[in-house]
Design a protein around this motif. Structure first.
Motif, PDB file in Angstrom:
ATOM      1  N   LYS A 141       0.837  -1.199   0.000  1.00  0.00           N
ATOM      2  CA  LYS A 141       0.000   0.000   0.000  1.00  0.00           C
ATOM      3  C   LYS A 141       0.873   1.251   0.000  1.00  0.00           C
ATOM      4  CE  LYS A 141      -2.626   1.742   3.538  1.00  0.00           C
ATOM      5  NZ  LYS A 141      -3.787   1.891   4.424  1.00  0.00           N
ATOM      6  N   TYR A 142       1.940   1.242   0.811  1.00  0.00           N
ATOM      7  CA  TYR A 142       2.795   2.424   0.862  1.00  0.00           C
ATOM      8  C   TYR A 142       3.739   2.501  -0.335  1.00  0.00           C
ATOM      9  CZ  TYR A 142       0.752   3.861   5.183  1.00  0.00           C
ATOM     10  OH  TYR A 142      -0.151   4.305   6.111  1.00  0.00           O
ATOM     11  N   ASN A 145       1.402   3.842  -3.025  1.00  0.00           N
ATOM     12  CA  ASN A 145       0.648   5.062  -2.753  1.00  0.00           C
ATOM     13  C   ASN A 145       0.930   6.074  -3.868  1.00  0.00           C
ATOM     14  OD1 ASN A 145       0.366   7.887  -1.734  1.00  0.00           O
ATOM     15  ND2 ASN A 145      -0.426   6.820   0.045  1.00  0.00           N
ATOM     16  N   ASP A 146      -0.141   6.679  -4.394  1.00  0.00           N
ATOM     17  CA  ASP A 146       0.073   7.496  -5.593  1.00  0.00           C
ATOM     18  C   ASP A 146       0.805   8.806  -5.311  1.00  0.00           C
ATOM     19  OD1 ASP A 146      -2.342   8.075  -4.253  1.00  0.00           O
ATOM     20  OD2 ASP A 146      -2.861   9.430  -5.893  1.00  0.00           O
ATOM     21  N   SER A 147       0.721   9.343  -4.092  1.00  0.00           N
ATOM     22  CA  SER A 147       1.404  10.625  -3.887  1.00  0.00           C
ATOM     23  C   SER A 147       2.709  10.497  -3.090  1.00  0.00           C
ATOM     24  CB  SER A 147       0.476  11.643  -3.230  1.00  0.00           C
ATOM     25  OG  SER A 147       0.089  11.227  -1.951  1.00  0.00           O
ATOM     26  N   ILE A 148       2.726   9.637  -2.050  1.00  0.00           N
ATOM     27  CA  ILE A 148       3.973   9.549  -1.279  1.00  0.00           C
ATOM     28  C   ILE A 148       4.676   8.214  -1.465  1.00  0.00           C
ATOM     29  CG2 ILE A 148       3.422  11.246   0.521  1.00  0.00           C
ATOM     30  CD1 ILE A 148       2.471   8.906   2.269  1.00  0.00           C
ATOM     31  N   TYR A 203       8.798   8.994 -11.234  1.00  0.00           N
ATOM     32  CA  TYR A 203       8.780  10.439 -11.480  1.00  0.00           C
ATOM     33  C   TYR A 203      10.206  10.990 -11.557  1.00  0.00           C
ATOM     34  CZ  TYR A 203       7.192  15.261 -11.037  1.00  0.00           C
ATOM     35  OH  TYR A 203       6.940  16.582 -11.270  1.00  0.00           O
ATOM     36  N   THR A 228       4.815  11.806 -15.793  1.00  0.00           N
ATOM     37  CA  THR A 228       4.648  13.199 -15.378  1.00  0.00           C
ATOM     38  C   THR A 228       3.491  13.306 -14.388  1.00  0.00           C
ATOM     39  OG1 THR A 228       3.339  13.488 -17.373  1.00  0.00           O
ATOM     40  CG2 THR A 228       5.602  14.321 -17.421  1.00  0.00           C
ATOM     41  N   PRO A 269       1.104  11.247 -11.514  1.00  0.00           N
ATOM     42  CA  PRO A 269       1.187  10.040 -10.688  1.00  0.00           C
ATOM     43  C   PRO A 269       0.282   8.921 -11.228  1.00  0.00           C
ATOM     44  CG  PRO A 269       0.598  11.978  -9.381  1.00  0.00           C
ATOM     45  CD  PRO A 269       0.570  12.395 -10.803  1.00  0.00           C
ATOM     46  N   PRO A 306      -2.258   6.058 -10.620  1.00  0.00           N
ATOM     47  CA  PRO A 306      -3.135   5.639  -9.523  1.00  0.00           C
ATOM     48  C   PRO A 306      -3.186   4.118  -9.395  1.00  0.00           C
ATOM     49  CG  PRO A 306      -4.459   6.282 -11.416  1.00  0.00           C
ATOM     50  CD  PRO A 306      -3.025   6.447 -11.822  1.00  0.00           C
ATOM     51  N   LEU A 343      -3.668   1.920  -7.116  1.00  0.00           N
ATOM     52  CA  LEU A 343      -4.700   1.191  -6.385  1.00  0.00           C
ATOM     53  C   LEU A 343      -6.103   1.729  -6.666  1.00  0.00           C
ATOM     54  CD1 LEU A 343      -2.797   0.756  -3.010  1.00  0.00           C
ATOM     55  CD2 LEU A 343      -3.131  -0.937  -4.805  1.00  0.00           C
ATOM     56  N   VAL A 344      -6.233   2.541  -7.721  1.00  0.00           N
ATOM     57  CA  VAL A 344      -7.547   3.105  -8.045  1.00  0.00           C
ATOM     58  C   VAL A 344      -8.060   2.545  -9.362  1.00  0.00           C
ATOM     59  CG1 VAL A 344      -8.787   5.230  -8.578  1.00  0.00           C
ATOM     60  CG2 VAL A 344      -7.082   5.214  -6.766  1.00  0.00           C
ATOM     61  N   MET A 376      -4.965  -3.181   1.529  1.00  0.00           N
ATOM     62  CA  MET A 376      -4.597  -2.417   0.328  1.00  0.00           C
ATOM     63  C   MET A 376      -5.762  -1.610  -0.238  1.00  0.00           C
ATOM     64  SD  MET A 376      -2.001  -5.035  -1.581  1.00  0.00           S
ATOM     65  CE  MET A 376      -1.692  -4.086  -3.058  1.00  0.00           C
TER      66      MET A 376
END
Lengths: 300, 443
Positions: A126-127, A130-133, A141, A147, A149, A151, A153-154, A238
């Motif tokens: 999960k970590y 994670n899409d941002s962190i 990136y 360019t 993120p 997603p 897990l979405v 997750m």
């Protein structure tokens, strides 16, 4: 009465304690859960366990598209994950089998992912995803490969692939260890005979190694097909079946209905229908196992 | 686990004696020499701190406390349900929560007859009222939760931001007063992937609760007075559209639909969010420079109002309940009062939690000022004010079950799998069936 005192009764009498224990720990809970699936049993209202409603829970399931989607998704998940684990595990076992120095250390290291609890694996992935962190997106990136993120897990496809990846990471080594045991048990003579007869590497693998390994593969498949259920904890952490039910499996659905909603009657009905899935897999693998053993018998 | 807590408790007991003194003068905690009180308590770092006071209660009353189980709330809830199903309620006191309490039926007693009215008057009135179910005080609130705005002061103070915002929306850039302002600011500040406007809890009760909060702020509600689901009203569609708008604008991380509180907290502390509508428990974390990048940049504001001019005020309390099966109810009530008295609440408040006793708010603000924690001193008056419009989720046993049919549909609409109206209609149809099955809603 006479039968009990006759010598013919001895095996049965000796087995009796085992039979009683099995009845108590397996059959009884099965019967209670079967009965509760015919009631509107709510955990927090124990009296509802004695209210018979026939097949109402099953009838509702029949029209419950969420349940059937979860059923189908679980079927696909188990099939894909098992096959991937088998192929990767076989490859890993073949490679490790070639090692002459430090094999024991490698075998131990290989078992590390198995030692993690599925909940920890869930948090780990999960970590990572994670899409941002998360590590994965940050790495992609920084390398300039993305360019926006991703997603992980979405998105419906990516989320299911991510869960499969986590499951494969955790359990491939189970296959590898079992198949390595199989590889080590293969006698050297047939392999040498095949080489003397001019077989190339692929032919030796296809016609000698693989048939020898098939019983091990099917046993591993049978055990793992039942065991993939452990992925519940991982999926719970997750995605918890989301978003919008895209990663909903039977186990996340049943646990939510049974424990969070307290609708144990309904959850047990789902459990009984899902047993079908386990029966199908087990039946299929056992038949294949019997075929493989018969083939080995013929070959020898 | 129980042993570990008790050892910690014994070690810390000495350090805490300074805190005690006044509070047990006015409530008679009783004497129970030789009695062992069995309890099931919520575990976890932020909760176990309070249990260091238990040895003090033991000394005061002569009783012993045996912590038979200590787990996180979701596991404790599961365990308590299993206890009810198997008729194995062998303990006297258990941790509870206003959202969970209605599910447990008559497992817990009404504590009102066992606590003098002047003692009950010391609790925050709204918080105490929300702890009642059908007029029975089944729990004593320990810590209250209500969410308000955390924001990055520097973003609002930036001259270029102020000018651009004024030009775009014709308003000064200030912490949001309405949900429309909040939406505009979330989209305005977002510069993904390094800075997002905000992030929201996208699954489980967290998602349903946030939706409910905006729905209520818009003048709608989850049910009408006959328990018919009404959250698919125009107010509900507008509330869901609010989430969809910020999601479609990519002003929130795409993964927010899978986020729980932890991920949101981590993202805010990492400086990735401009504003965060969140619980008071995060204030300590966000203002701690060793853990948070925004410690010097943290502003607080009351949660916005919706189109009805009111706050949504989603609120709930962690609490203690006494079981009906308890063989010494006065002892259990005594411990419940002790663990929520002014001294205990002061301890909770110093850790950054919202106390449930009115007198503690002023005291703790002074304490924060004296201990050089200006951020927390600034936060408490804002959070206390927001309690005026605090509302719990519907206090019915079916709340979590209804929530479980709502949040997957919220997700479906937010990620664009279906439109908001269709999603809410589907959830309302499922919720209607749940309410009919429960006998609350007549067919």
């Amino acid at each position: 009465m006479n039968f009990l005192r006759s010598p013919r009764a001895i095996p049965y009498l000796l087995l009796l304690p085992a039979i009683l224990v099995i009845l108590a720990v397996i059959l009884l809970p099965l019967l209670v859960s079967l009965w509760s699936s015919l009631t509107p049993y709510v955990l927090t209202r124990p009296a509802s366990l004695y209210q018979f409603v026939g097949f109402r829970n099953y009838e509702r399931l029949w029209g419950n598209s969420d349940f059937w989607w979860a059923f189908l998704r679980t079927l696909v998940f188990v099939t894909v994950a098992l096959n991937l684990e088998m192929v990767l595990g076989l490859g890993l076992a073949m490679l490790v089998n070639q090692i002459t120095w430090g094999q024991r250390t490698i075998r131990t290291i290989m078992m590390f992912p198995m030692m993690f609890s599925p909940i920890l694996v869930g948090f780990l992935f999960k970590y990572l995803l994670n899409d941002s962190i998360g590590f994965v997106n940050n790495a992609l990136y920084s390398l300039g490969l993305i360019t926006d993120p991703v997603p992980w897990l979405v998105d419906g496809t990516l989320a299911n692939l991510s869960i499969i990846a986590a499951e494969v990471w955790m359990s491939t080594s189970v296959f590898a260890i079992l198949l390595l045991a199989g590889l080590m048990a293969i006698p050297a003579e047939p392999l040498e005979a095949a080489r003397v007869d001019g077989c190339n590497g692929w032919q030796v693998f296809r016609h000698v190694t693989l048939p020898f390994l098939m019983p091990f593969i099917y046993i591993a498949m049978t055990i793992r097909s039942l065991d993939v259920a452990r992925a519940y904890d991982m999926i719970r952490i997750m995605t918890n079946g989301g978003p919008a039910g895209r990663t909903e499996m039977l186990w996340t659905l049943i646990a939510r209905v049974g424990y969070q909603n307290s609708q144990m009657g309904s959850a047990n009905a789902m459990g009984y229908v899902s047993i079908l899935l386990s029966i199908i897999f087990t039946f299929y693998f056992y038949r294949k196992l019997a075929d493989a053993r018969a083939f080995m018998g013929g070959a020898q | 686990m129980a042993k570990r807590i008790l050892v910690t408790a014994l070690l810390a007991a000495g350090a805490l004696t300074g805190l005690t003194g006044l509070a047990h003068a006015d409530f008679d905690y009783g004497k129970f020499p030789g009695y062992t009180l069995k309890v099931k308590l919520i575990g976890g770092t932020q909760y176990e701190h309070l249990y260091t006071r238990i040895p003090e209660w033991e000394k005061l009353t002569g009783a012993k406390v045996d912590i038979v189980s200590s787990k996180n709330y979701f596991d404790l809830d599961k365990e308590i349900k299993q206890d009810i199903a198997s008729g194995q309620i062998t303990y006297c006191l258990a941790s509870n929560h206003t959202s969970f309490a209605p599910q447990y039926g008559d497992m817990y007693i009404d504590m009102k007859p066992l606590i003098p009215a002047d003692e009950l008057a010391k609790y925050v009135p709204g918080t105490l009222a929300a702890s009642e179910i059908d007029g029975k005080l089944v729990q004593l609130p320990r810590v209250t939760d209500i969410s308000n705005i955390y924001y990055r002061k520097s973003l609002y103070a930036d001259k270029a931001n102020q000018a651009a915002y004024k030009a775009k929306f014709g308003k000064d850039l200030a912490p949001p007063e309405t949900y429309d302002d909040l939406k505009n600011q979330i989209i305005f500040f977002a510069k993904p992937p390094n800075l997002y406007g905000t992030a929201f809890a996208g699954k489980d009760e967290g998602a349903t609760g946030r939706f409910m909060e905006i729905l209520r702020a818009n003048g709608g509600d989850m049910f009408d007075k006959n328990w018919k689901p009404t959250f698919n009203s125009p107010e509900g569609v507008a509330a869901l559209q609010w989430f969809k708008d910020i999601y479609d604008a990519k002003a929130v991380p795409a993964g927010t639909v899978n986020y729980g509180w932890d991920e949101i907290g981590q993202a805010m502390a990492a400086g990735q969010l401009a504003v965060d509508l969140d619980w008071p428990g995060f204030a300590g974390f966000y203002s701690d420079p060793t853990k948070s990048k925004i410690a010097d940049d943290l502003g607080f504001a009351e949660a916005p109002v919706g189109t009805s001019g009111h706050h949504g005020g989603w609120s709930g309390s962690h609490s203690f309940s006494v079981t009906s099966a308890c063989d010494n109810k006065p002892a259990a009530v005594s411990l419940a009062v002790f663990l929520t008295n002014d001294d205990s609440e002061m301890m909770e408040a110093q850790a950054g939690n919202m106390p449930t006793r009115s007198a503690v708010f002023d005291k703790v603000v002074k304490w924060f000022k004296a201990n050089k924690k200006p951020a927390l001193a600034a936060m408490y008056p804002i959070w206390e004010k927001s309690l005026d419009e605090a509302r719990t989720p519907p206090l019915i046993p079916q709340w979590i079950e209804v929530s479980n049919v709502v949040w997957p549909q919220l997700q479906a609409a937010i990620v664009g799998q279906t439109d908001p109206k269709t999603a809410l209609d589907k959830a309302a149809a499922d919720a209607t069936q749940i309410m009919q099955d429960a006998g609350l809603l007549k067919q």
